[in-house]
Design a protein around this motif. Sequence first.
Motif, PDB file in Angstrom:
ATOM      1  N   ASP A 170      -1.574  22.852  15.826  1.00  0.00           N
ATOM      2  CA  ASP A 170      -0.736  22.435  14.698  1.00  0.00           C
ATOM      3  C   ASP A 170      -0.795  20.938  14.425  1.00  0.00           C
ATOM      4  O   ASP A 170       0.144  20.369  13.870  1.00  0.00           O
ATOM      5  CB  ASP A 170       0.714  22.855  14.955  1.00  0.00           C
ATOM      6  N   THR A 171      -1.876  20.288  14.823  1.00  0.00           N
ATOM      7  CA  THR A 171      -1.992  18.854  14.579  1.00  0.00           C
ATOM      8  C   THR A 171      -3.131  18.597  13.602  1.00  0.00           C
ATOM      9  O   THR A 171      -3.996  19.440  13.394  1.00  0.00           O
ATOM     10  CB  THR A 171      -2.297  18.081  15.887  1.00  0.00           C
ATOM     11  N   ASP A 172      -3.110  17.418  13.022  1.00  0.00           N
ATOM     12  CA  ASP A 172      -4.224  17.035  12.149  1.00  0.00           C
ATOM     13  C   ASP A 172      -4.990  15.859  12.748  1.00  0.00           C
ATOM     14  O   ASP A 172      -5.711  15.158  12.053  1.00  0.00           O
ATOM     15  CB  ASP A 172      -3.736  16.722  10.742  1.00  0.00           C
TER      16      ASP A 172
END
Length: 194
Positions: A170-172
């Motif tokens: 869930d990270t960019d």
Amino acid sequence: MNTKPSDFGGLCFLDIEEVSGTMLDRLVIVGANGAGKTWLAQHLGTALDASVIHKDALALMSGWRQRPRSEVQAALCRAVQEDRWILDGGPSILGGPVLACATLVIWLDVPDPLRAWRVFSRSVHYFGRVRPEHPTGNRDWPGPRQMRFLWRALTGGASFRRAIVGALADTDIPVLRLTKRAEIRVFLQQLALR
């Protein structure tokens, strides 16, 4: 940013050439036991003139005893507030405070037999001595702890991969996944040319 898709839960990985200078301010080097995290962190620390933070140094007390998790998390939170740093460790470092500050994650995902060999050879090399990244009072010796590390290196690759993918899902944050020694050498050579 051109990223290559992966088979890891929709994560996309950078190509080595895509790593830019701004991504090199706050690096996380993650991987399983024996992946080469500490070695790479030391080389990058020198090349980039950045402080190197070893999760083991924050987590270990004398005699291989672990600090309480809350103390380790507080130390990690303090460490990642600096402007430039390199942090190495296993999947447990991929928590909120670290990922909130990181500019690049380098995932060392080398083959399990290579990792097992490294765990074995470093235990032999540091037999009776403390590895440089560990606090005093944590001597390497052939005992149950090293056998567990060796076993995990041989059999635990899939569980480490699942943990890393889960933490990064869930990270960019850009992720550079290096799977071969040759890729690691190319990455270091690219940095030397900057």
